[in-house]
Design a protein around this motif. Structure first.
Motif, PDB file in Angstrom:
ATOM      1  N   PRO A 186       0.807  -1.236   0.000  1.00  0.00           N
ATOM      2  CA  PRO A 186       0.000   0.000   0.000  1.00  0.00           C
ATOM      3  C   PRO A 186       0.829   1.269   0.000  1.00  0.00           C
ATOM      4  CG  PRO A 186      -0.856  -1.590   1.592  1.00  0.00           C
ATOM      5  CD  PRO A 186       0.451  -2.116   1.113  1.00  0.00           C
ATOM      6  N   PHE A 187       2.016   1.242   0.593  1.00  0.00           N
ATOM      7  CA  PHE A 187       2.826   2.461   0.632  1.00  0.00           C
ATOM      8  C   PHE A 187       3.230   2.905  -0.770  1.00  0.00           C
ATOM      9  CE2 PHE A 187       6.606   5.056   1.200  1.00  0.00           C
ATOM     10  CZ  PHE A 187       6.219   5.888   2.242  1.00  0.00           C
ATOM     11  N   ALA A 188       3.387   1.950  -1.686  1.00  0.00           N
ATOM     12  CA  ALA A 188       3.714   2.320  -3.064  1.00  0.00           C
ATOM     13  C   ALA A 188       2.592   3.142  -3.677  1.00  0.00           C
ATOM     14  CB  ALA A 188       3.976   1.062  -3.893  1.00  0.00           C
ATOM     15  N   GLY A 189       1.342   2.768  -3.361  1.00  0.00           N
ATOM     16  CA  GLY A 189       0.223   3.562  -3.845  1.00  0.00           C
ATOM     17  C   GLY A 189       0.216   4.956  -3.253  1.00  0.00           C
ATOM     18  N   LEU A 190       0.524   5.059  -1.944  1.00  0.00           N
ATOM     19  CA  LEU A 190       0.602   6.385  -1.313  1.00  0.00           C
ATOM     20  C   LEU A 190       1.713   7.215  -1.932  1.00  0.00           C
ATOM     21  CD1 LEU A 190       0.047   5.666   2.494  1.00  0.00           C
ATOM     22  CD2 LEU A 190      -1.426   6.983   0.970  1.00  0.00           C
ATOM     23  N   ALA A 191       2.863   6.577  -2.204  1.00  0.00           N
ATOM     24  CA  ALA A 191       3.973   7.310  -2.817  1.00  0.00           C
ATOM     25  C   ALA A 191       3.600   7.795  -4.208  1.00  0.00           C
ATOM     26  CB  ALA A 191       5.209   6.409  -2.881  1.00  0.00           C
ATOM     27  N   LEU A 192       2.921   6.935  -4.971  1.00  0.00           N
ATOM     28  CA  LEU A 192       2.490   7.338  -6.306  1.00  0.00           C
ATOM     29  C   LEU A 192       1.476   8.475  -6.236  1.00  0.00           C
ATOM     30  CD1 LEU A 192       2.687   6.701  -9.331  1.00  0.00           C
ATOM     31  CD2 LEU A 192       0.856   5.048  -9.037  1.00  0.00           C
ATOM     32  N   LEU A 193       0.555   8.378  -5.273  1.00  0.00           N
ATOM     33  CA  LEU A 193      -0.439   9.425  -5.101  1.00  0.00           C
ATOM     34  C   LEU A 193       0.217  10.736  -4.686  1.00  0.00           C
ATOM     35  CD1 LEU A 193      -3.491   9.943  -5.160  1.00  0.00           C
ATOM     36  CD2 LEU A 193      -3.561   9.348  -2.746  1.00  0.00           C
ATOM     37  N   ALA A 194       1.193  10.661  -3.762  1.00  0.00           N
ATOM     38  CA  ALA A 194       1.906  11.866  -3.328  1.00  0.00           C
ATOM     39  C   ALA A 194       2.661  12.499  -4.492  1.00  0.00           C
ATOM     40  CB  ALA A 194       2.856  11.531  -2.185  1.00  0.00           C
ATOM     41  N   ALA A 195       3.271  11.662  -5.342  1.00  0.00           N
ATOM     42  CA  ALA A 195       3.989  12.186  -6.503  1.00  0.00           C
ATOM     43  C   ALA A 195       3.036  12.892  -7.468  1.00  0.00           C
ATOM     44  CB  ALA A 195       4.728  11.056  -7.210  1.00  0.00           C
ATOM     45  N   ALA A 196       1.865  12.283  -7.672  1.00  0.00           N
ATOM     46  CA  ALA A 196       0.887  12.906  -8.573  1.00  0.00           C
ATOM     47  C   ALA A 196       0.397  14.244  -8.005  1.00  0.00           C
ATOM     48  CB  ALA A 196      -0.283  11.957  -8.806  1.00  0.00           C
ATOM     49  N   LEU A 197       0.154  14.281  -6.690  1.00  0.00           N
ATOM     50  CA  LEU A 197      -0.273  15.540  -6.072  1.00  0.00           C
ATOM     51  C   LEU A 197       0.833  16.589  -6.141  1.00  0.00           C
ATOM     52  CD1 LEU A 197      -2.215  14.196  -2.961  1.00  0.00           C
ATOM     53  CD2 LEU A 197      -3.175  15.263  -5.006  1.00  0.00           C
ATOM     54  N   ALA A 198       2.096  16.146  -6.032  1.00  0.00           N
ATOM     55  CA  ALA A 198       3.212  17.092  -6.152  1.00  0.00           C
ATOM     56  C   ALA A 198       3.255  17.699  -7.550  1.00  0.00           C
ATOM     57  CB  ALA A 198       4.521  16.385  -5.833  1.00  0.00           C
ATOM     58  N   VAL A 199       3.000  16.853  -8.551  1.00  0.00           N
ATOM     59  CA  VAL A 199       2.953  17.371  -9.926  1.00  0.00           C
ATOM     60  C   VAL A 199       1.815  18.381 -10.073  1.00  0.00           C
ATOM     61  CG1 VAL A 199       2.531  16.745 -12.332  1.00  0.00           C
ATOM     62  CG2 VAL A 199       4.039  15.344 -10.914  1.00  0.00           C
ATOM     63  N   ALA A 200       0.647  18.059  -9.482  1.00  0.00           N
ATOM     64  CA  ALA A 200      -0.480  18.998  -9.547  1.00  0.00           C
ATOM     65  C   ALA A 200      -0.139  20.302  -8.847  1.00  0.00           C
ATOM     66  CB  ALA A 200      -1.716  18.356  -8.905  1.00  0.00           C
ATOM     67  N   LEU A 201       0.596  20.219  -7.726  1.00  0.00           N
ATOM     68  CA  LEU A 201       0.990  21.432  -7.010  1.00  0.00           C
ATOM     69  C   LEU A 201       1.989  22.245  -7.819  1.00  0.00           C
ATOM     70  CD1 LEU A 201       0.677  23.012  -4.384  1.00  0.00           C
ATOM     71  CD2 LEU A 201       2.535  21.662  -3.417  1.00  0.00           C
ATOM     72  N   LEU A 202       2.935  21.560  -8.453  1.00  0.00           N
ATOM     73  CA  LEU A 202       3.911  22.276  -9.281  1.00  0.00           C
ATOM     74  C   LEU A 202       3.233  22.975 -10.462  1.00  0.00           C
ATOM     75  CD1 LEU A 202       6.815  19.664  -9.335  1.00  0.00           C
ATOM     76  CD2 LEU A 202       6.912  21.953  -8.345  1.00  0.00           C
ATOM     77  N   ALA A 203       2.178  22.332 -10.974  1.00  0.00           N
ATOM     78  CA  ALA A 203       1.470  22.922 -12.121  1.00  0.00           C
ATOM     79  C   ALA A 203       0.356  23.866 -11.705  1.00  0.00           C
ATOM     80  CB  ALA A 203       0.893  21.800 -12.990  1.00  0.00           C
ATOM     81  N   SER A 204       0.191  24.120 -10.405  1.00  0.00           N
ATOM     82  CA  SER A 204      -0.926  24.953  -9.933  1.00  0.00           C
ATOM     83  C   SER A 204      -0.945  26.355 -10.532  1.00  0.00           C
ATOM     84  CB  SER A 204      -0.916  25.033  -8.406  1.00  0.00           C
ATOM     85  OG  SER A 204       0.308  25.567  -7.926  1.00  0.00           O
ATOM     86  N   PRO A 205       0.215  26.998 -10.816  1.00  0.00           N
ATOM     87  CA  PRO A 205       0.116  28.316 -11.459  1.00  0.00           C
ATOM     88  C   PRO A 205      -0.551  28.280 -12.826  1.00  0.00           C
ATOM     89  CG  PRO A 205       2.298  28.008 -10.499  1.00  0.00           C
ATOM     90  CD  PRO A 205       1.602  26.684 -10.431  1.00  0.00           C
TER      91      PRO A 205
END
Length: 540
Positions: A186-205
């Protein structure tokens, strides 16, 4: 009114965080009636909030009244979130959406279907707020549409990226091998989800101004002044946007990278503040950029995710309900204590930066003017901001005694260091959890495959395909001994009671004394013993 809303929220949260007392049976009519009851309760609370907004207390000052109504409005909004959580966790809404409406398993759509009640609660909340703000006359209907549009945009801020990330995540899990890997680790899924959210945060502007329906700041002498202020602050030139926020006087900066950030000003701020005052507001936002507050928030959030994963694994022995309750409570406490404390201090640090970049008197006058434009909220504080009065007093004190600002900066620096160290420890705990899950992945994979085989066995049994059901049940029992009871029960029901005996005996070791399953096993074994005795007596 605030205590009433808080009590209702606490009651609903007590239900939401205790899945053991969720409805043990499922009936779509009960789900719809329960959802309607929660919506009706939210509407009633809207009437109560509207009456509270019109109540006059003798001797109450304007600032006290604003503080009272702000607390009531925040509690009323929070109530909608809590009721939605209760609908999801206690009224079986996901089962209704995924099972009865057959929307489960569709990438993106299944998650959106589970969140359908939330827009309904947003609609009910907007009706209550519009009723509280309503003035007699023909402006009532436009006011409701304006409030509803604002509430939906606020709801879309977290939901749009979350739905995009989770939808993409579900697309990945369509691949059986990847789905089994993510389920067994399950931690791999959390890591993947965190990475996707980080990409969304980087693209927030890029996406956030469009979600807020902002428009680019027009070329003008004012924009040139703001760009020069960015150069003086040593900050890469951001993109400026005008944000239509229904009369709100506010601004914010988004983005993690040094370049490509976006600064959003509300249209009301542009209309009501002078050029110097807008420069003071921008100086405050640039203070957040120079001190890398967004990066600190991201690191703390990542640490919180790792801490949650480690806590769920460590508390798994307490049972899924207790583990969820304890983990969510711990994470909520961390957010309340850490995020709120850091946010308020970061705001004060940005104030200090602004008071050094532009004349302190101009910045203080701007704060006072914003407080007056917002409805005389000088003494009102929130979870993320201290009151304007406290912020002004701190700046005045720092101007008279420079050691005050230096001491504050040192303490905040130590607090940030401690927070980042705690996040690093949480990351280490998360990596330890991931390593443990990888080590146990083969066993967990076998358990998951056994559950899938057991589910297929039940489906085949309901279709009267007993041979296929017995094959799948045997496969499930081979992967996880707890399914020996399923195989034994199917053999017994198929008239092969003698063959079921070794499976019942194997299942006996998997269930504790006093459980329903153990009682069923003992009863069936007695029946089988009686059958064997009759066979021996008759010589068959």
């Amino acid at each position: 009114m605030f205590p009433i809303f808080t009590a209702l929220a606490a009651f609903a949260l007590s239900l939401s965080w205790t899945p053991e007392i969720s409805t043990p049976w499922y009936d779509p009519r009960a789900t719809l009636l329960g959802l309607a009851a929660l919506l009706f309760l939210q509407v009633l609370c809207g009437h109560a909030y509207a009456r509270e907004s019109r109540r006059r207390i003798p001797g109450e000052t304007g600032e006290v009244r604003v503080r009272r109504l702000t607390r009531a409005e925040n509690a009323y909004r929070f109530l909608a979130l809590v009721f939605h959580a209760a609908a999801i966790l206690n009224l079986n809404w996901p089962q209704f959406a995924w099972g009865t409406l057959r929307l489960g398993g569709l990438p993106g759509i299944s998650v959106a279907a589970a969140l359908v009640p939330y827009p309904l609660f947003v609609f009910a909340t907007a009706a209550g707020i519009a009723r509280a703000w309503r003035v007699p006359g023909p402006a009532a209907a436009p006011l409701f549409r304006t409030v509803l549009a604002g509430e939906l945009r606020l709801a879309a801020l977290p939901l749009v990226p979350a739905l995009a990330v989770v939808g993409g995540f579900e697309l990945l899990t369509l691949h059986r091998g990847l789905r089994l890997f993510l389920a067994s680790v399950p931690f791999a899924g959390l890591a993947l989800l965190a990475a996707a959210l980080a990409v969304a945060l980087l693209a927030s502007p890029a996406w956030l101004p469009r979600v807020l329906r902002a428009r680019p700041f027009p070329d003008s002498p004012l924009r040139s002044d703001l760009l020069r202020l960015c150069e003086r602050a040593g900050v890469a030139t951001p993109d400026f946007w005008l944000w239509p926020a229904s009369g709100s006087v506010n601004a914010m900066v988004v983005g993690l990278r040094s370049r490509g950030r976006a600064v959003l000003f509300t249209e009301a701020m542009i209309e009501t503040l002078s050029a110097d005052e807008l420069g003071a507001v921008l100086a405050h936002e640039l203070g957040h950029v120079r001190h890398r507050h967004s990066a600190v928030y991201a690191a703390l959030a990542l640490g919180a995710v790792c801490a949650l994963a480690a806590a769920e694994t460590a508390l798994a022995s307490m049972g899924p309900g207790a583990a969820q309750t304890a983990a969510v409570a711990a994470l909520g406490g961390a957010i309340a204590l850490a995020f709120g404390a850091f946010y308020r201090r970061f705001e004060r640090q940005a104030d200090l930066f602004a008071a050094r970049l532009v004349p302190a008197t101009v910045f203080i006058a701007t704060l006072e003017k914003i407080a007056a434009l917002a409805g005389n909220v000088r003494k009102v504080w929130t979870f993320t901001h201290t009151s304007i009065e406290q912020r002004v007093n701190f700046l005045l004190d720092a101007g008279v005694r420079p050691d005050t600002a230096a001491r504050f900066e040192r303490r905040l620096s130590r607090a940030v260091t401690a927070g980042l160290v705690a996040a690093a420890f949480a990351g280490g705990a998360g990596l330890w959890t991931a390593a443990r899950q990888v080590r146990e992945a083969p066993r967990e994979r076998a358990r998951i495959l056994a559950e899938e085989a057991a589910s297929e066995a039940r489906a085949a049994w309901e279709k009267d395909d007993h041979e296929a059901a017995l094959r799948k049940a045997a496969e499930a029992a081979k992967g996880d001994p707890k399914w020996e009871l399923l195989l034994a029960g199917m053999l017994f029901e198929a008239g092969r009671a003698i063959e079921s005996r070794p499976h019942y005996e194997a299942a006996r070791a998997e269930w504790a004394d006093g459980t329903e399953e153990r009682i069923e096993i003992e009863e069936r074994l007695k029946l089988i013993e009686g059958m064997e005795e009759r066979r021996r007596a008759t010589g068959r």
